[in-house]
Scaffold this motif. Sequence first.
Motif, short mmCIF file in Angstrom:
data_model
loop_
_atom_site.label_atom_id
_atom_site.label_comp_id
_atom_site.label_asym_id
_atom_site.label_seq_id
_atom_site.Cartn_x
_atom_site.Cartn_y
_atom_site.Cartn_z
N UNK A 87 0.83 -1.21 0.00
CA UNK A 87 0.00 0.00 0.00
C UNK A 87 0.86 1.26 0.00
N UNK A 88 1.87 1.32 0.88
CA UNK A 88 2.68 2.54 1.02
C UNK A 88 3.49 2.82 -0.23
N UNK A 89 4.05 1.78 -0.86
CA UNK A 89 4.87 1.99 -2.05
C UNK A 89 4.03 2.55 -3.20
N UNK A 90 2.84 1.98 -3.40
CA UNK A 90 2.01 2.43 -4.51
C UNK A 90 1.40 3.80 -4.24
N UNK A 91 1.08 4.09 -2.99
CA UNK A 91 0.55 5.42 -2.67
C UNK A 91 1.61 6.48 -2.90
N UNK A 92 2.85 6.22 -2.46
CA UNK A 92 3.93 7.18 -2.63
C UNK A 92 4.14 7.49 -4.11
N UNK A 93 4.20 6.45 -4.94
CA UNK A 93 4.46 6.67 -6.36
C UNK A 93 3.26 7.28 -7.08
N UNK A 94 2.05 6.90 -6.69
CA UNK A 94 0.88 7.42 -7.40
C UNK A 94 0.63 8.89 -7.11
N UNK A 95 0.98 9.36 -5.92
CA UNK A 95 0.83 10.80 -5.67
C UNK A 95 1.79 11.59 -6.54
N UNK A 96 3.01 11.07 -6.75
CA UNK A 96 3.94 11.72 -7.66
C UNK A 96 3.47 11.60 -9.11
N UNK A 97 2.96 10.44 -9.47
CA UNK A 97 2.47 10.23 -10.84
C UNK A 97 1.34 11.20 -11.18
N UNK A 98 0.38 11.34 -10.28
CA UNK A 98 -0.78 12.18 -10.58
C UNK A 98 -0.40 13.65 -10.66
N UNK A 99 0.51 14.10 -9.80
CA UNK A 99 0.83 15.53 -9.75
C UNK A 99 2.00 15.90 -10.65
N UNK A 100 3.10 15.16 -10.56
CA UNK A 100 4.31 15.58 -11.26
C UNK A 100 4.45 14.94 -12.64
N UNK A 101 3.68 13.92 -12.93
CA UNK A 101 3.69 13.36 -14.29
C UNK A 101 2.45 13.81 -15.07
N UNK A 102 1.28 13.70 -14.44
CA UNK A 102 0.03 14.09 -15.12
C UNK A 102 -0.29 15.57 -14.95
N UNK A 103 0.40 16.27 -14.03
CA UNK A 103 0.22 17.70 -13.87
C UNK A 103 -1.00 18.12 -13.09
N UNK A 104 -1.54 17.26 -12.24
CA UNK A 104 -2.73 17.60 -11.45
C UNK A 104 -2.35 18.45 -10.24
N UNK A 105 -3.31 19.21 -9.75
CA UNK A 105 -3.14 19.93 -8.49
C UNK A 105 -3.27 18.93 -7.34
#
Length: 490
Positions: free
Chosen positions: A290-308
């Motif tokens: 859970x922690x590994x995927x949450x850490x990466x997905x928050x970066x993916x959504x904001x810093x890769x997809x450009x979301x707020x």
Amino acid sequence: MRVASGDTRLAVSSPPVRPFLVLGACCLSLFLVMMDVTIVNVALPSIRLAFDAGIPALQWIVDAYTLVVSALLMMAGTLADRFGRRRIFLTGIVVFCLASALCGMATSSGALIAARALQGVGGAMLNPVALSIIANTFTQPAARARAIGVWGMMSGAALAIGPVAGGAISDLFGWRMVFWINLPIGVMALLLTLRFIPESRSPVPRRFDFPGQSLAALTTVALVAALIEGPGFGWGSFPIRGLFVLAAVGSVSFVLIEGRRAEPMLDLRFFRSPPFASSVVLAVLCFAIFASLLFLNTLYLQEYCGMTPGRAGLELMPLAVAVMIGAPLSGRLVAARGARLPLLLAAGGLTVGPLMLTGLDAAVSWEWRAAGYAVLGAGFGLCNAPITNAAVSGMPRRQAGVAAAVASTSRQIGTALGVAIAGSVGAAEALHASVGGRLSADFLGLMRSVCWLAAGGGVLVGVIALLGTSRHAQRVARRMADGFDSSPQG
């Protein structure tokens, strides 16, 4: 006031026991501790910009908290059994709230990491102590299973709500408010504790085990530090090899020393019980996934997809909802059918969810993301109640603080390892490479590697669940429980 014979000793001035209000106070404190594990994740990109911090610094902002919690949990359990669970619990609330204020005032990433470590000191006093209070308040097996189900629901809900709340708060008030929000919740928990939770302690105080405590902390910190700093220093470098050797030596020394002490911090006989031993491994695996995927997905959504941050939090809402549905369902299943069914369902979610997330890129539909997050969240929500119930069942209640601390320590170690591995697998340079201020396509390769690793962990969860809940495992556990009851040490 009726108290189970030989279990706890209550102070004369203790408030009247109202079980569900006691449970409410304990769950509120757990909400504080567990939400803080994940609420920071969505704020990490904002913190990165504020302090010009690298990815290792972001990993330490998350892991400084979880590492200190995992290092001190067992000592906190021993302190609670000796000096009083209510007293340690109250102290933990105060320390946690003070540290939260320091986090909110931090002026550098180093100061924030230090304040997060202090938060961990307070968190270590809350999580296992609250669970031991529950175990000693709800003495009937069915009632205890239901109470632990509520506890698991709150734990899972707090972990899942964290990213959603963190995104909304960061958008509206800035990242510092994700720490200040802890104060009003902490004050409510403090008032409930003072009013409704009675004092209790073990009738046979245990000695402090400083060698065991030190070795446990050394092993955990060395291993996580090696995983976080390995990509930067190089996996074959002398400092990283030294950290891995230190972790190995520390773990072997811990087993040798604890096995010979008359009153160890952790009675290694606990691990002869297959359900208990499997619960420890399962907690590490489930929380690492859970922690590994949450850490990466928050970066993916904001810093890769450009979301707020707020939009990213909303994207993670299916995960939060699934956890909140799965956790109480799991508690009911444990009470009605035992631990095997919810654990196997959890294994399915923790396998299929990561597999679905291996296909993420900038063009993937939000429906697919939502489905993947929901399956992952359902699997995670289903795992908590059976793991916790196995950890405290069959153990002597006068050692409830230590037994509960082992279960909580396993969760925190899993969280710390998950975040460390997430930044290490596939070379951390992929996280630093950027295109137009965003993470490069290399980041997706890293993320897919972690997703495949997580899916393998989900399969392993299922295998261990089958072994730990077998009839043979249950027979061994019953013999172990009888041995503890007749042993002068147990």
